[in-house]
Scaffold this motif. Structure first.
Motif, short mmCIF file in Angstrom:
data_model
loop_
_atom_site.label_atom_id
_atom_site.label_comp_id
_atom_site.label_asym_id
_atom_site.label_seq_id
_atom_site.Cartn_x
_atom_site.Cartn_y
_atom_site.Cartn_z
N GLY A 124 0.79 -1.23 0.00
CA GLY A 124 0.00 0.00 0.00
C GLY A 124 0.82 1.28 0.00
O GLY A 124 0.30 2.36 0.19
N MET A 125 2.14 1.16 -0.21
CA MET A 125 2.96 2.38 -0.23
C MET A 125 2.73 3.16 -1.53
O MET A 125 2.54 2.58 -2.58
N SER A 126 2.80 4.49 -1.40
CA SER A 126 2.70 5.33 -2.58
C SER A 126 4.05 5.32 -3.30
O SER A 126 5.04 4.81 -2.77
N ARG A 127 4.08 5.89 -4.51
CA ARG A 127 5.35 5.97 -5.23
C ARG A 127 6.41 6.70 -4.43
O ARG A 127 7.56 6.31 -4.39
N PHE A 128 5.98 7.80 -3.78
CA PHE A 128 6.95 8.60 -3.03
C PHE A 128 7.46 7.82 -1.81
O PHE A 128 8.67 7.82 -1.53
N ASN B 52 -4.42 -7.23 -7.15
CA ASN B 52 -4.09 -6.03 -6.37
C ASN B 52 -3.47 -4.94 -7.24
O ASN B 52 -2.71 -4.10 -6.76
N ALA B 53 -3.84 -4.98 -8.51
CA ALA B 53 -3.54 -3.90 -9.43
C ALA B 53 -2.05 -3.65 -9.62
O ALA B 53 -1.63 -2.53 -9.89
N GLY B 66 -17.20 -4.57 -3.19
CA GLY B 66 -17.98 -3.55 -3.90
C GLY B 66 -17.15 -2.45 -4.54
O GLY B 66 -17.60 -1.78 -5.46
N GLU B 67 -15.90 -2.25 -4.09
CA GLU B 67 -15.07 -1.19 -4.66
C GLU B 67 -14.24 -1.70 -5.82
O GLU B 67 -13.63 -2.77 -5.73
N THR B 68 -14.17 -0.92 -6.88
CA THR B 68 -13.43 -1.36 -8.06
C THR B 68 -11.91 -1.27 -7.84
O THR B 68 -11.41 -0.26 -7.39
N VAL B 69 -11.23 -2.36 -8.17
CA VAL B 69 -9.76 -2.37 -8.14
C VAL B 69 -9.27 -2.11 -9.55
O VAL B 69 -9.59 -2.85 -10.47
N ASP B 70 -8.50 -1.04 -9.72
CA ASP B 70 -8.10 -0.69 -11.07
C ASP B 70 -6.78 0.05 -10.95
O ASP B 70 -6.63 0.92 -10.09
N SER B 71 -5.81 -0.32 -11.80
CA SER B 71 -4.45 0.22 -11.61
C SER B 71 -4.41 1.74 -11.79
O SER B 71 -3.42 2.37 -11.47
N GLY B 72 -5.50 2.34 -12.30
CA GLY B 72 -5.51 3.79 -12.44
C GLY B 72 -6.29 4.49 -11.33
O GLY B 72 -6.39 5.71 -11.31
N ALA B 73 -6.83 3.71 -10.40
CA ALA B 73 -7.70 4.30 -9.37
C ALA B 73 -6.95 5.29 -8.49
O ALA B 73 -5.77 5.14 -8.24
N LYS B 74 -7.66 6.31 -8.03
CA LYS B 74 -7.06 7.34 -7.18
C LYS B 74 -6.63 6.76 -5.85
O LYS B 74 -5.54 7.02 -5.35
N ASP B 75 -7.53 5.97 -5.26
CA ASP B 75 -7.25 5.46 -3.91
C ASP B 75 -6.67 4.05 -3.96
O ASP B 75 -6.95 3.21 -3.14
N LEU B 76 -5.83 3.84 -5.00
CA LEU B 76 -5.22 2.53 -5.20
C LEU B 76 -4.45 2.06 -3.96
O LEU B 76 -4.55 0.90 -3.56
N THR B 77 -3.70 2.98 -3.35
CA THR B 77 -2.89 2.55 -2.21
C THR B 77 -3.78 2.10 -1.05
O THR B 77 -3.43 1.20 -0.31
N ARG B 78 -4.96 2.72 -0.94
CA ARG B 78 -5.87 2.32 0.13
C ARG B 78 -6.44 0.93 -0.14
O ARG B 78 -6.57 0.10 0.76
N LEU B 79 -6.77 0.68 -1.41
CA LEU B 79 -7.28 -0.64 -1.77
C LEU B 79 -6.23 -1.73 -1.55
O LEU B 79 -6.51 -2.81 -1.06
N ARG B 80 -4.99 -1.40 -1.93
CA ARG B 80 -3.92 -2.41 -1.80
C ARG B 80 -3.65 -2.78 -0.36
O ARG B 80 -3.21 -3.88 -0.07
#
Ligand SMILES: Nc1ncnc2c1ncn2[C@@H]1O[C@H](COP(=O)(O)OP(=O)(O)OP(=O)(O)O)[C@@H](O)[C@H]1O
Ligand SMILES: [Mg+2]
Lengths: 219, 249
Positions: A124-128, B52-53, B66-80
């Motif tokens: 869950g880490m960001s790029r930064f 996990n995108a 229910g939440e979409t997992v997509d490598s372009g998603a804004k909250d990707l890090t939260r999903l991961r």
């Protein structure tokens, strides 16, 4: 060897040494910044900048500092940009050093395996955060030996500053040689001063390397 | 087994012209253990990486609760953070001690209290028999120990789903057991897991459902007893035969 002469001109030398060291360190600091920027551009393959950085690195690495300095010092005023010896020296050193530093940092970055980035992302880490906590610490450990070698190389290159009539060590030496023909003494002082500057740096490098090698690698 | 936590609908994954997964659909219930088997190169790792995108997908949809997992998603890090993953090759961070490997993400990413996470990490290390190694560096551990640390690291994020990609494939035989035992323990606890493995008797013991992946899709799926004893398709029979040896005497 005329020790009286050596003692008499020691102060003048010290002044020149101090100036050389200051300009050298400034140039190295700027080289480091340029190097970090260029390494990041190449590592992340940032479009547009990526090919430009490659061209810069090729030019910078494949021309001697002396030519670069002449170009900056005598060339830039012709297109209306005024130069003075000190800033010209720093600019030349940074232009040369930036590419060497970039290659040192890039090899560090590229030594970190892709799986490291992926496991950081999977946590869950960001790029930064991945760059800061995972990639940079590992890359730094790999880059340090090349970085220190570059620092020493650039300090040595300051001897070329005299070409643009900068009052550095070398220049003082040439000047005095011209005035008094005390060549042996002057060259002795010159070598001594470069050693006084370079030996501690080299020692520091060895210590850093040893510590980082332990912290850095090896799964 | 109750409501679905993970659902995959019409997933398509390509590498350039190469279609690896085509129109794959399934859903996983909370607490369910899915084992994915299939020949080498059939796309098992790719499937997990899509979940996990880590890989962008070219079609279909993946939903986590229910939440979409997509490598372009804004909250990707939260999903991961909600999907834990352990890889085949040891992927511990070599410049950090065992404890710091485990703490970095809960503390830096989830902003949880360091002492609290540490207490939890020590408890989990104890459970997998590694509390003595908390200050060791990864290079000082055996392969099996590294994988157990990697599992603890994933667990400390409190993921809702765990993905295991051949976590014992690179291990010496005598270390396989210690890692598989940890995973069996997680199954008893009711963790939701998707496990890729070539250990067939482990698969039989742990799976609620087995997926047989081949030619870009799930060719066959079922309870382990049904799949291993009565495979329906010729491809599955052929695959399972590769794990058997006939007597030469
Ligand atoms: N980054 C990539 N670029 C292009 N093709 C890839 C990439 N990664 C995997 N592939 C291809 O996708 C296919 C599926 O690979 P994958 O690693 O998912 O297989 P697998 O089922 O996990 O195999 P194994 O049992 O050997 O681990 C393979 O044919 C592989 O060559
Ligand atoms: Mg695989």
């Amino acid at each position: 060897m005329n020790w009286e002469f050596i003692i008499k001109y020691l102060p003048l030398n010290r002044k020149a040494a101090w100036l050389t060291l200051r300009l050298g360190l400034l140039g190295i600091a700027l080289s480091t910044l340029i190097g970090l920027f260029c390494a990041a551009v190449r590592y992340y393959r940032i479009p547009v900048l990526h090919p430009l950085v490659r061209v810069y690195i090729e030019i910078s690495r494949n021309t001697p500092l002396l030519i670069q300095l002449f170009f900056i010092y005598y060339g830039l005023p012709k297109i209306g940009i005024p130069t003075d010896p000190a800033s010209c020296g720093v600019a030349g050193l940074s232009f040369l050093g930036g590419s060497y530093m970039a290659e040192a940092f890039r090899s560090g970055l590229e030594s970190v395996e892709a799986i490291q980035t992926e496991s950081a992302y999977a946590l869950g880490m960001s790029r930064f955060q991945t760059l800061r906590f995972i990639i940079l610490p590992q890359a730094a450990a790999v880059s340090v030996p090349a970085f220190m070698a570059n620092v020493i190389f650039l300090l040595k290159e300051t001897s070329v500053f005299s070409a643009v009539s900068l009052m550095d060590l070398m220049f003082t030496a040439k000047d005095l040689i011209g005035l008094y023909y005390k060549t042996t003494e002057r060259l002795f002082l010159l070598v001594a001063f470069y050693l006084v500057i370079l030996l501690p740096v080299s020692l520091l490098g060895t210590v850093l390397e040893r510590r980082l090698r332990y912290a850095g690698s090896g799964t | 087994m109750n409501e679905s936590i993970l659902s995959v609908e019409h997933l398509t994954k390509r590498y350039g012209e190469n279609t690896i997964l085509e129109d794959v659909s399934f859903s996983v219930a909370r607490g369910e253990v899915i084992v994915i088997v299939g020949p080498s190169g059939c796309g098992k790792s790719t499937l997990l990486r899509c979940l996990n995108a880590l890989e962008p997908i070219q079609g279909g949809e993946i939903r986590l609760d229910g939440e979409t997992v997509d490598s372009g998603a804004k909250d990707l890090t939260r999903l991961r953070q909600r999907i834990g993953m352990v890889f085949q090759s040891y992927e511990l961070f070599p410049h950090m001690s065992v404890l710091n490997n485990i703490l970095i993400a809960p503390v830096q990413v989830q902003k949880r209290d360091r002492e609290e996470v540490k207490a939890e990490a020590l408890e989990l290390l104890e459970r997998v028999g590694l509390s003595a190694k908390k200050d060791a560096y990864p290079r000082e551990l055996s392969g099996g120990q590294k994988q157990r640390v990697a599992i603890v690291r994933a667990l400390c994020m409190h993921p809702e789903v765990l993905l295991f990609d051949e976590v014992t494939a690179a291990l010496d035989p005598e270390m396989v057991r210690e890692v598989l035992d940890v995973i069996l323990d997680l199954a008893r606890e009711g963790k939701t897991m998707l496990i890729v493995t070539h250990e067939m008797s482990f698969a039989r013991a742990i799976a609620d459902r087995v997926f047989f992946l081949d030619n870009g899709g799930i060719v066959e799926q079922g309870k382990p007893a049904d799949f291993f004893d009565h495979p329906q398709t010729e491809r599955a029979r052929q695959f399972l035969r590769t794990f058997e040896f006939e007597s030469v005497k």
